[in-house]
Design a protein around this motif. Structure first.
Motif, PDB file in Angstrom:
ATOM      1  N   ILE A  40       0.835  -1.201   0.000  1.00 52.64           N
ATOM      2  CA  ILE A  40       0.000   0.000   0.000  1.00 52.64           C
ATOM      3  C   ILE A  40       0.869   1.251   0.000  1.00 52.64           C
ATOM      4  CG2 ILE A  40      -1.549   1.377   1.457  1.00 52.64           C
ATOM      5  CD1 ILE A  40      -2.983  -0.713  -0.131  1.00 52.64           C
ATOM      6  N   ALA A  41       1.938   1.244   0.791  1.00 51.82           N
ATOM      7  CA  ALA A  41       2.842   2.396   0.829  1.00 51.82           C
ATOM      8  C   ALA A  41       3.421   2.674  -0.555  1.00 51.82           C
ATOM      9  CB  ALA A  41       3.964   2.145   1.839  1.00 51.82           C
ATOM     10  N   ARG A  44       0.605   4.135  -2.824  1.00 50.73           N
ATOM     11  CA  ARG A  44       0.321   5.530  -2.483  1.00 50.73           C
ATOM     12  C   ARG A  44       1.349   6.469  -3.106  1.00 50.73           C
ATOM     13  NH1 ARG A  44      -0.464   5.437   4.030  1.00 50.73           N
ATOM     14  NH2 ARG A  44      -2.713   4.982   4.152  1.00 50.73           N
ATOM     15  N   HIS A  47       0.568   7.062  -6.777  1.00 53.37           N
ATOM     16  CA  HIS A  47      -0.806   7.328  -7.214  1.00 53.37           C
ATOM     17  C   HIS A  47      -1.040   8.825  -7.388  1.00 53.37           C
ATOM     18  CE1 HIS A  47      -5.156   7.193  -7.540  1.00 53.37           C
ATOM     19  NE2 HIS A  47      -5.004   5.921  -7.822  1.00 53.37           N
ATOM     20  N   ALA A  50      -2.454  11.128  -4.540  1.00 51.89           N
ATOM     21  CA  ALA A  50      -1.680  11.417  -3.328  1.00 51.89           C
ATOM     22  C   ALA A  50      -1.583  12.915  -3.074  1.00 51.89           C
ATOM     23  CB  ALA A  50      -0.283  10.800  -3.441  1.00 51.89           C
ATOM     24  N   VAL A  53      -4.822  14.147  -1.252  1.00 52.19           N
ATOM     25  CA  VAL A  53      -5.282  13.530  -0.004  1.00 52.19           C
ATOM     26  C   VAL A  53      -5.262  14.503   1.184  1.00 52.19           C
ATOM     27  CG1 VAL A  53      -4.720  11.769   1.727  1.00 52.19           C
ATOM     28  CG2 VAL A  53      -4.880  11.152  -0.682  1.00 52.19           C
ATOM     29  N   ASP A  71      -8.338   3.520  -5.438  1.00 43.27           N
ATOM     30  CA  ASP A  71      -7.911   3.631  -6.833  1.00 43.27           C
ATOM     31  C   ASP A  71      -9.058   3.183  -7.734  1.00 43.27           C
ATOM     32  OD1 ASP A  71      -7.949   0.861  -6.728  1.00 43.27           O
ATOM     33  OD2 ASP A  71      -5.784   0.625  -6.857  1.00 43.27           O
ATOM     34  N   LEU A  77      -6.682   2.778  -0.550  1.00 43.51           N
ATOM     35  CA  LEU A  77      -5.293   3.213  -0.388  1.00 43.51           C
ATOM     36  C   LEU A  77      -5.107   4.089   0.849  1.00 43.51           C
ATOM     37  CD1 LEU A  77      -4.240   4.070  -4.057  1.00 43.51           C
ATOM     38  CD2 LEU A  77      -4.169   1.874  -2.861  1.00 43.51           C
ATOM     39  N   TRP A  78      -6.143   4.873   1.193  1.00 44.96           N
ATOM     40  CA  TRP A  78      -6.083   5.718   2.385  1.00 44.96           C
ATOM     41  C   TRP A  78      -7.366   5.532   3.190  1.00 44.96           C
ATOM     42  CZ3 TRP A  78      -4.195   7.535  -2.286  1.00 44.96           C
ATOM     43  CH2 TRP A  78      -2.880   8.025  -2.290  1.00 44.96           C
ATOM     44  N   GLU A  96      -7.405  -0.310   4.728  1.00 47.63           N
ATOM     45  CA  GLU A  96      -6.413  -0.161   3.664  1.00 47.63           C
ATOM     46  C   GLU A  96      -5.955  -1.526   3.166  1.00 47.63           C
ATOM     47  OE1 GLU A  96      -3.653   2.185   5.803  1.00 47.63           O
ATOM     48  OE2 GLU A  96      -4.794   4.037   5.577  1.00 47.63           O
TER      49      GLU A  96
END
Length: 373
Positions: A40-41, A44, A47, A50, A53, A71, A77-78, A96
């Motif tokens: 996930i990190a 992010r 993406h 980002a 956010v 996404d 993702l967040w 997440e």
């Protein structure tokens, strides 16, 4: 509403139909968690949402709710917000790394917003899966202001009794603010499209690229390794142990003539949104969607390539799609996969499934005989 037949809003009724057609069980399904925290990190970091956010968090910070950004595949993702609500959400995989597209978890605000491309609120029993009847969710798509392409959705979710009716309007307004922010502060992203299954077609921002097979191998390797590659790593992936970094640098120099600043160095990587049929198949397989993987699978990956990185990916994709098709036993999926080659086991399964009066039965039988010769 007490059962599925009582849905009255068309957007919900149509979503239920799509969800049930995808075989989502209202009593047994839960959202799959498909990405680990470290993955996930990475997602992010690359993406395009980002950059928006922080604005979304500031705009949608409310008591007793969580804000979620996904996404285009519905992957969360967040997830930010009230700690108590987050703990409750984690128990039902609203967290997440989980996937919330309609085809895997049924009617929900995030998945339905992605499916329709429009803002939607899903309240309580409008969720197809009964586990989520205690939740209300409002989601709105966010699009790239330069290209119009869908980037993902922003969603606010909370327990049934704590969500204010005005939240849906606030979420839609926040999505528009995010698009404005991206237009003002985020540079326009190039879009590189690679369709390498069964052929060799690519374009950059809609402009066709004239690629050699080696060019295509380089781009496929970069698409499969978005963090980037050194010349030494490239040499191994393209040529195996006999690879020479000097040769690779020359190949990349020639390719940069077509791609310009999209091809970055140190390490070599692509500064673009990369889309591709083989990437769609990988994503669908990762999410357990064999039907979608089959629909995107139009043949082997760069079938004439002998580069180790391509050969390995080609075999992995073909084997995974074939396994999913045979396990599902779905007629349309089998027919689609059969078009990509002469697979005797697939053709035999089709011969047994198709009625003898169906014109396709004779064609499949003829292909099966040839495959067995």
């Amino acid at each position: 509403m007490t059962d599925l037949g009582e849905a009255t809003r068309p957007v919900i009724a149509e979503s239920w139909q799509r969800s049930l057609a995808a075989r989502v069980d209202p009593d047994r399904h839960e959202a799959p968690v498909v990405y680990a925290p470290d993955e996930i990190a990475d997602l992010r970091g690359t993406h395009p949402l980002a950059a928006a956010v922080p604005l979304l968090k500031h705009t949608l910070s409310m008591d007793d709710t969580i804000m979620i950004v996904t996404d285009t595949g519905g992957h969360v993702l967040w997830c930010e917000g009230d700690n108590g609500v987050r703990h409750s959400a984690e128990r039902v995989h609203l967290t997440e790394g989980s996937r919330w597209s309609e085809d895997v978890i049924g009617t929900n605000a995030m998945g339905t917003a992605l499916a329709t491309g429009k803002p939607v609120t899903v309240h309580s029993r409008e969720h197809l899966v009964r586990t989520y009847h205690g939740w209300t969710c409002a989601a709105s798509p966010i699009r790239d202001p330069h290209t119009g392409l869908l980037l993902g959705v922003v969603d606010v979710s909370g327990p049934l009794k704590t969500m204010h009716p005005a939240v849906a309007q606030l979420v839609s307004a926040a999505a528009r603010l995010a698009e404005h922010h991206l237009q003002q502060f985020a540079p326009r992203q190039h879009v590189l499209t690679l369709n390498f299954l069964g052929g060799l077609h690519a374009d950059l921002d809609g402009r066709p690229l004239a690629l050699t097979l080696r060019n295509a191998e380089v781009l496929a390797a970069l698409a499969l390794h978005p963090k980037g590659l050194t010349a030494e790593q490239f040499a191994l992936l393209l040529y195996g142990e006999r690879g020479n970094p000097t040769t690779v640098r020359a190949e990349l120099h020639r390719l940069r003539a077509q791609l310009g600043g999209v091809l970055l160095t140190r390490p070599y990587r692509l500064d673009a949104v990369v889309r591709g049929d083989f990437l769609d198949v990988r994503t669908a397989l990762r999410s357990g969607d064999a039907g979608k993987a089959t629909r995107h699978y139009h043949g082997e990956l760069l079938p004439r390539s002998d580069a180790p990185v391509i050969r390995e990916e080609r075999l992995d994709l073909a084997a995974a799609v074939r396994k999913g098709v045979l396990e599902r036993g779905d007629l349309d999926a089998l027919l689609s996969f059969a078009d990509s080659g002469e697979d005797a086991e697939v053709l035999e399964r089709l011969r047994l499934l198709l009625p003898s009066a169906d014109p396709r039965h004779a064609l499949v039988s003829s292909r099966l005989r040839r495959a067995l010769e």
